[in-house]
Write a protein that holds these residues in place. Structure first.
Motif, PDB file in Angstrom:
ATOM      1  N   PRO A  13       0.819  -1.205   0.000  1.00 33.38           N
ATOM      2  CA  PRO A  13       0.000   0.000   0.000  1.00 33.38           C
ATOM      3  C   PRO A  13       0.856   1.260   0.000  1.00 33.38           C
ATOM      4  N   THR A  14       0.284   2.352  -0.454  1.00 28.22           N
ATOM      5  CA  THR A  14       0.909   3.654  -0.277  1.00 28.22           C
ATOM      6  C   THR A  14       0.772   4.051   1.187  1.00 28.22           C
ATOM      7  N   ALA A  15       1.503   5.086   1.610  1.00 21.53           N
ATOM      8  CA  ALA A  15       1.399   5.537   2.995  1.00 21.53           C
ATOM      9  C   ALA A  15      -0.026   5.988   3.300  1.00 21.53           C
ATOM     10  N   GLY A  16      -0.656   6.658   2.330  1.00 19.86           N
ATOM     11  CA  GLY A  16      -2.017   7.130   2.534  1.00 19.86           C
ATOM     12  C   GLY A  16      -3.009   5.988   2.697  1.00 19.86           C
ATOM     13  N   ARG A  17      -2.892   4.981   1.843  1.00 22.43           N
ATOM     14  CA  ARG A  17      -3.818   3.849   1.938  1.00 22.43           C
ATOM     15  C   ARG A  17      -3.577   3.058   3.215  1.00 22.43           C
ATOM     16  N   PHE A  18      -2.310   2.942   3.616  1.00 20.28           N
ATOM     17  CA  PHE A  18      -2.000   2.275   4.877  1.00 20.28           C
ATOM     18  C   PHE A  18      -2.698   2.969   6.043  1.00 20.28           C
ATOM     19  N   ILE A  19      -2.615   4.292   6.091  1.00 18.41           N
ATOM     20  CA  ILE A  19      -3.229   5.046   7.192  1.00 18.41           C
ATOM     21  C   ILE A  19      -4.741   4.858   7.200  1.00 18.41           C
ATOM     22  N   MET A  20      -5.370   4.949   6.032  1.00 17.74           N
ATOM     23  CA  MET A  20      -6.815   4.789   5.963  1.00 17.74           C
ATOM     24  C   MET A  20      -7.233   3.370   6.356  1.00 17.74           C
ATOM     25  N   GLN A  38       4.171   4.207  14.478  1.00 18.42           N
ATOM     26  CA  GLN A  38       4.665   2.874  14.828  1.00 18.42           C
ATOM     27  C   GLN A  38       4.178   1.835  13.824  1.00 18.42           C
ATOM     28  N   GLY A  39       2.921   1.939  13.451  1.00 15.42           N
ATOM     29  CA  GLY A  39       2.395   1.020  12.448  1.00 15.42           C
ATOM     30  C   GLY A  39       3.104   1.175  11.122  1.00 15.42           C
ATOM     31  N   GLY A  40       3.412   2.423  10.770  1.00 11.94           N
ATOM     32  CA  GLY A  40       4.116   2.691   9.519  1.00 11.94           C
ATOM     33  C   GLY A  40       5.480   2.042   9.466  1.00 11.94           C
ATOM     34  N   GLU A  41       6.112   1.915  10.633  1.00 12.39           N
ATOM     35  CA  GLU A  41       7.434   1.283  10.676  1.00 12.39           C
ATOM     36  C   GLU A  41       7.362  -0.161  10.190  1.00 12.39           C
ATOM     37  N   ALA A  42       6.260  -0.847  10.490  1.00 12.17           N
ATOM     38  CA  ALA A  42       6.107  -2.241  10.065  1.00 12.17           C
ATOM     39  C   ALA A  42       6.040  -2.354   8.549  1.00 12.17           C
ATOM     40  N   ALA A  49       7.391  10.312   5.750  1.00 12.26           N
ATOM     41  CA  ALA A  49       6.393   9.829   4.786  1.00 12.26           C
ATOM     42  C   ALA A  49       5.005   9.789   5.429  1.00 12.26           C
ATOM     43  N   ILE A  50       4.946   9.361   6.686  1.00 19.83           N
ATOM     44  CA  ILE A  50       3.670   9.329   7.401  1.00 19.83           C
ATOM     45  C   ILE A  50       3.161  10.750   7.625  1.00 19.83           C
ATOM     46  N   ARG A  51       4.048  11.654   7.985  1.00 21.72           N
ATOM     47  CA  ARG A  51       3.636  13.044   8.234  1.00 21.72           C
ATOM     48  C   ARG A  51       3.052  13.666   6.972  1.00 21.72           C
ATOM     49  N   ILE A  52       3.716  13.463   5.836  1.00 19.91           N
ATOM     50  CA  ILE A  52       3.243  14.030   4.572  1.00 19.91           C
ATOM     51  C   ILE A  52       1.902  13.416   4.178  1.00 19.91           C
ATOM     52  N   ALA A  53       1.775  12.102   4.362  1.00 19.50           N
ATOM     53  CA  ALA A  53       0.529  11.431   4.011  1.00 19.50           C
ATOM     54  C   ALA A  53      -0.619  11.922   4.882  1.00 19.50           C
ATOM     55  N   LEU A  54      -0.366  12.142   6.172  1.00 17.01           N
ATOM     56  CA  LEU A  54      -1.400  12.658   7.064  1.00 17.01           C
ATOM     57  C   LEU A  54      -1.847  14.047   6.634  1.00 17.01           C
ATOM     58  N   LEU A 219      -2.700  -6.186   5.753  1.00 20.31           N
ATOM     59  CA  LEU A 219      -2.857  -6.318   4.305  1.00 20.31           C
ATOM     60  C   LEU A 219      -4.024  -7.242   3.963  1.00 20.31           C
ATOM     61  N   ILE A 220      -4.045  -8.410   4.583  1.00 19.20           N
ATOM     62  CA  ILE A 220      -5.098  -9.379   4.281  1.00 19.20           C
ATOM     63  C   ILE A 220      -6.447  -8.879   4.793  1.00 19.20           C
ATOM     64  N   GLY A 221      -6.471  -8.410   6.026  1.00 25.96           N
ATOM     65  CA  GLY A 221      -7.726  -7.958   6.615  1.00 25.96           C
ATOM     66  C   GLY A 221      -8.351  -6.813   5.842  1.00 25.96           C
ATOM     67  N   SER A 222      -7.551  -5.827   5.441  1.00 21.94           N
ATOM     68  CA  SER A 222      -8.102  -4.689   4.702  1.00 21.94           C
ATOM     69  C   SER A 222      -8.572  -5.124   3.317  1.00 21.94           C
ATOM     70  N   ALA A 223      -7.872  -6.078   2.711  1.00 28.38           N
ATOM     71  CA  ALA A 223      -8.297  -6.580   1.399  1.00 28.38           C
ATOM     72  C   ALA A 223      -9.626  -7.321   1.497  1.00 28.38           C
ATOM     73  N   VAL A 224      -9.789  -8.129   2.540  1.00 25.56           N
ATOM     74  CA  VAL A 224     -11.041  -8.880   2.709  1.00 25.56           C
ATOM     75  C   VAL A 224     -12.191  -7.930   3.041  1.00 25.56           C
ATOM     76  N   ILE A 225     -11.936  -6.926   3.856  1.00 26.09           N
ATOM     77  CA  ILE A 225     -12.981  -5.946   4.158  1.00 26.09           C
ATOM     78  C   ILE A 225     -13.372  -5.191   2.889  1.00 26.09           C
TER      79      ILE A 225
END
Length: 275
Positions: A13-20, A38-42, A49-54, A219-225
């Motif tokens: 995912p992009t940083a933006g999609r990860f956050i959403m 912290q999640g972004g680190e994973a 990158a997280i700051r810009i995406a937010l 990744l899997i959970g967001s795809a299934v949702i």
């Protein structure tokens, strides 16, 4: 549907999609910025990158920050967030189908606003409507919501309130050919793949690091949702409902599994910070 689902499973995912995705996984749609980082680190996202995406998501109106250091999804009542969180209410969404169809006529709606066109199409697609050829958007009339409730849902998702919605009779001559509107094979392949990847992820507990498992479950959970959110909820006459039910049932347990994986990830970070 299968191609979109497979893409979300396999593409980072992009940083933006990860956050959403991260915020959408929480019932209140909000999270402290420290947890987001912290999640972004994973996922290998830097703090910058997280700051810009937010900042971009706030500018686009997708997020808001009402309290310092806490970000939340801007529209938490209804709208797309309501549709995403609505996967937990899946069993109550459908009713037996008597052969009738619902039509939404959009020909008379303005078409110059490209963003509104996209919002309209997204709203109709989320509610299972398809447009096989020039004409109205159609879907089987097997939703538990009545027409007034359906109109309200569609309006909250982005359809203009002036759109004409009607219930058609079960007439063979006027009913659309379901094969022109829906890819049954693609839907059922997506159901099978969803159950397979969730089962494998839950069985394969020891071979990954805590961070890798947290990343995988998001990744899997967001795809299934996504799959459950955009599923057209076809009746049993048009799709394997048992296979679709299995996705929902498996996701209930996988959601808990993913929450535990992320709790373990954050606990590990806190222990490392304390050393």
């Amino acid at each position: 549907m299968f191609q979109d689902f497979h893409k979300r499973l396999t593409e980072p995912p992009t940083a933006g999609r990860f956050i959403m995705s991260l915020l959408s996984a929480h019932d209140d749609g909000s999270m402290p910025v420290a947890r987001i980082r912290q999640g972004g680190e994973a996922f290998g996202f830097s703090e910058n990158a997280i700051r810009i995406a937010l900042m971009r998501l706030v500018q686009e109106g997708k997020l808001k920050s009402e309290e310092r250091g806490i970000y939340s999804i801007a529209q938490r009542e209804g709208g797309i967030f309501g549709a995403i969180r609505g996967w937990t209410n899946y069993p109550a969404k459908t009713a037996p189908w008597d052969g009738r169809w619902i039509a939404v006529h959009t020909a008379d709606l303005p078409k110059r606003d490209r963003k509104q066109n996209l919002r309209r199409e997204r709203a109709l697609t989320i509610k299972g409507f398809r447009q096989g050829k020039p004409g109205p958007w159609m879907r089987p009339a097997n939703l538990s919501a009545n027409l007034d409730e359906l109109r309200e849902d569609l309006t909250n998702l982005g359809l203009e309130g002036t759109a004409f919605i009607m219930m058609g009779e079960a007439q063979t001559q006027t009913a659309p050919n379901p094969e022109d509107l829906y890819d049954r094979h693609g839907l059922e392949r997506a159901y099978e793949l969803a159950c397979t990847v969730m089962a494998k992820s839950q069985d394969d507990k020891a071979s990954q690091s805590i961070a890798d498992k947290a990343r995988e479950t998001l990744l899997i959970g967001s795809a299934v949702i996504y799959l459950l959110t955009y599923d057209p909820l076809l009746p049993a006459q048009l799709v394997n409902v048992t296979a679709r039910d299995a996705v929902y049932e498996t996701m209930l347990t996988y959601d808990e599994f993913g929450q535990k994986a992320w709790d373990a990830y954050h606990a590990q970070l806190e222990r490392n910070f304390a050393i």
